[in-house]
Design a protein around this motif. Sequence first.
Motif, mmCIF file in Angstrom:
data_model
loop_
_atom_site.group_PDB
_atom_site.id
_atom_site.type_symbol
_atom_site.label_atom_id
_atom_site.label_comp_id
_atom_site.label_asym_id
_atom_site.label_seq_id
_atom_site.Cartn_x
_atom_site.Cartn_y
_atom_site.Cartn_z
ATOM 1 N N UNK A 1 45.773 41.656 46.911
ATOM 2 C CA UNK A 1 47.055 42.158 47.412
ATOM 3 C C UNK A 1 47.962 41.011 47.849
ATOM 4 N N UNK A 2 47.403 39.976 48.486
ATOM 5 C CA UNK A 2 48.219 38.834 48.903
ATOM 6 C C UNK A 2 48.784 38.092 47.688
ATOM 7 N N UNK A 3 47.962 37.924 46.656
ATOM 8 C CA UNK A 3 48.429 37.238 45.457
ATOM 9 C C UNK A 3 49.583 37.975 44.794
ATOM 10 N N UNK A 4 49.456 39.297 44.677
ATOM 11 C CA UNK A 4 50.530 40.080 44.060
ATOM 12 C C UNK A 4 51.784 40.076 44.922
ATOM 13 N N UNK B 1 55.538 29.810 31.898
ATOM 14 C CA UNK B 1 54.217 29.760 31.271
ATOM 15 C C UNK B 1 53.144 29.473 32.325
ATOM 16 N N UNK B 2 53.477 28.635 33.306
ATOM 17 C CA UNK B 2 52.541 28.360 34.394
ATOM 18 C C UNK B 2 52.268 29.628 35.200
ATOM 19 N N UNK B 3 53.309 30.439 35.426
ATOM 20 C CA UNK B 3 53.119 31.699 36.150
ATOM 21 C C UNK B 3 52.150 32.600 35.381
ATOM 22 N N UNK B 4 52.306 32.645 34.055
ATOM 23 C CA UNK B 4 51.448 33.513 33.246
ATOM 24 C C UNK B 4 50.007 33.026 33.206
ATOM 25 N N UNK B 5 49.826 31.737 33.014
ATOM 26 C CA UNK B 5 48.479 31.196 32.777
ATOM 27 C C UNK B 5 47.745 30.809 34.057
ATOM 28 N N UNK B 6 48.456 30.655 35.158
ATOM 29 C CA UNK B 6 47.810 30.255 36.410
ATOM 30 C C UNK B 6 47.871 31.362 37.458
ATOM 31 N N UNK B 7 49.089 31.663 37.935
ATOM 32 C CA UNK B 7 49.235 32.617 39.032
ATOM 33 C C UNK B 7 48.767 34.019 38.629
ATOM 34 N N UNK B 8 49.288 34.535 37.526
ATOM 35 C CA UNK B 8 48.902 35.886 37.122
ATOM 36 C C UNK B 8 47.447 35.957 36.681
ATOM 37 N N UNK B 9 46.963 34.891 36.074
ATOM 38 C CA UNK B 9 45.549 34.874 35.688
ATOM 39 C C UNK B 9 44.646 34.943 36.917
ATOM 40 N N UNK B 10 45.015 34.234 37.972
ATOM 41 C CA UNK B 10 44.241 34.280 39.211
ATOM 42 C C UNK B 10 44.344 35.651 39.873
ATOM 43 N N UNK B 11 45.537 36.254 39.819
ATOM 44 C CA UNK B 11 45.712 37.588 40.391
ATOM 45 C C UNK B 11 44.836 38.601 39.667
ATOM 46 N N UNK B 12 44.808 38.553 38.345
ATOM 47 C CA UNK B 12 43.968 39.482 37.580
ATOM 48 C C UNK B 12 42.490 39.257 37.870
ATOM 49 N N UNK B 13 42.114 38.008 38.105
ATOM 50 C CA UNK B 13 40.722 37.735 38.463
ATOM 51 C C UNK B 13 40.349 38.426 39.773
ATOM 52 N N UNK B 14 41.203 38.303 40.789
ATOM 53 C CA UNK B 14 40.913 38.924 42.090
ATOM 54 C C UNK B 14 40.967 40.449 42.006
ATOM 55 N N UNK B 15 41.867 40.981 41.176
ATOM 56 C CA UNK B 15 41.924 42.437 41.013
ATOM 57 C C UNK B 15 40.641 42.959 40.374
ATOM 58 N N UNK B 16 40.168 42.265 39.363
ATOM 59 C CA UNK B 16 38.931 42.680 38.711
ATOM 60 C C UNK B 16 37.742 42.533 39.661
ATOM 61 N N UNK B 17 37.734 41.443 40.419
ATOM 62 C CA UNK B 17 36.656 41.213 41.376
ATOM 63 C C UNK B 17 36.663 42.296 42.444
ATOM 64 N N UNK B 18 37.851 42.638 42.933
ATOM 65 C CA UNK B 18 37.970 43.661 43.961
ATOM 66 C C UNK B 18 37.454 45.002 43.460
ATOM 67 N N UNK B 19 37.812 45.370 42.225
ATOM 68 C CA UNK B 19 37.373 46.655 41.692
ATOM 69 C C UNK B 19 35.852 46.705 41.532
ATOM 70 N N UNK B 20 35.256 45.581 41.087
ATOM 71 C CA UNK B 20 33.802 45.536 40.960
ATOM 72 C C UNK B 20 33.107 45.659 42.302
ATOM 73 N N UNK B 21 33.637 44.991 43.322
ATOM 74 C CA UNK B 21 33.025 45.067 44.652
ATOM 75 C C UNK B 21 33.221 46.443 45.280
ATOM 76 N N UNK B 22 34.338 47.105 44.967
ATOM 77 C CA UNK B 22 34.529 48.466 45.464
ATOM 78 C C UNK B 22 33.500 49.409 44.853
ATOM 79 N N UNK B 23 33.264 49.264 43.557
ATOM 80 C CA UNK B 23 32.269 50.107 42.908
ATOM 81 C C UNK B 23 30.882 49.888 43.506
#
Length: 371
Positions: free
Chosen positions: A200-203, A143-165
């Motif tokens: 990429x590092x988080x994933x 549950x910690x992996x889902x709510x902490x690690x993966x949540x942070x990874x999705x945040x950086x992925x979304x941030x990366x896509x916005x900055x690329x645009x």
Amino acid sequence: MRGFRKTLNKISQTVVEKVGSDEGATRLPEEYKELEKATDVTQKIIEDLVAKTNEMLHPNPAARMRIAASSSMNKIRGQAPKRSYPHTEGFLGEIMIKGSTDLGDDSYFAQALGDFGDSMKQVSDCKDALDDDVKTNFADPFHHVLTKELKEIHFHRKKMNGRRLDYDAKRRQQAKGSNVPDEDIRYAGDKFKESLELASDGMANLLDNEVEQISKLSALAEALVEYYRRAVDVMESLQSTLEGRISEASSRVPREKLDPETVVRNSPKYTPRRVNTQRATDDADSDEDDDTGYNPPPSYNEKPTPSMRKSTQPCAEALYDFEPENEGELGFSEGQMITLTDRIDENWLSGTCNGQAGFFPASYVKIIEDL
């Protein structure tokens, strides 16, 4: 103003890429796309693992719903969870112990029932220990992996896509002759590279951390082995006890048989009751003359009255709209009818509405037919 301009850049670049007319858009490397795919698959596996493990330990969905509602209320109140899952072994043990008490201590069968009931209660306690062990060493870490690690990874992925645009939009605007400073493009490019590296590092860290993930599976296996070992010990001890009960019952002197002849011989003589024949005749004549005392039985073809038509199914009417905020809650709108299935406590009920099942606050409804 700068943030608003960046938002417009992202929107315009998204539209351009959807249409497919921007050949100069930054292409993410295949390695990154593979990381994204593997991460999404891993997240789905972990979600299914946690959900199905909970179903394995707690197969009754209504009981799971009550526990979830109780946990939500305790969380709101800042209290530690108190409700444990009602295991079927415990219910069976209670029935056996009750049967033993009803039969009494003179019965060897009653004593065996008591022995079996105590053992089933012990097995239920073993399952409670299994629940705690699995929650601590398997479910909570995942549950910690889902709510902490993966949540942070999705945040950086979304941030990366916005900055690329934003980066591609500024390059495209400059190429078309807009007055976009090179410094802005360099700054946008640096931010894009920073987010790409973080995502990429988080994933990669998540996917490379296989030792920890396998350790969680090992912890689940260890908890199950410990549960089955303790359950086997309890049942083997019970089996030995029951074999002793069989020996005791086999050596018991049979009960003395009942002699029906003695019962008949010792029965008291029957003395018929004297009847006043004259009074009986008068009463019969009176009944024949009085037709007003006859009340015919009601016809079964009569239409039912409103009280007869009243539904016995427990239900309630929604007084207000209720939007679910937690898993397992039931949403409804003002005026809707809700079929009641259980009362969790004085503040929460469970029921069905619009084909959905869940729990909801009792203060939001008016009880029409109580449970």
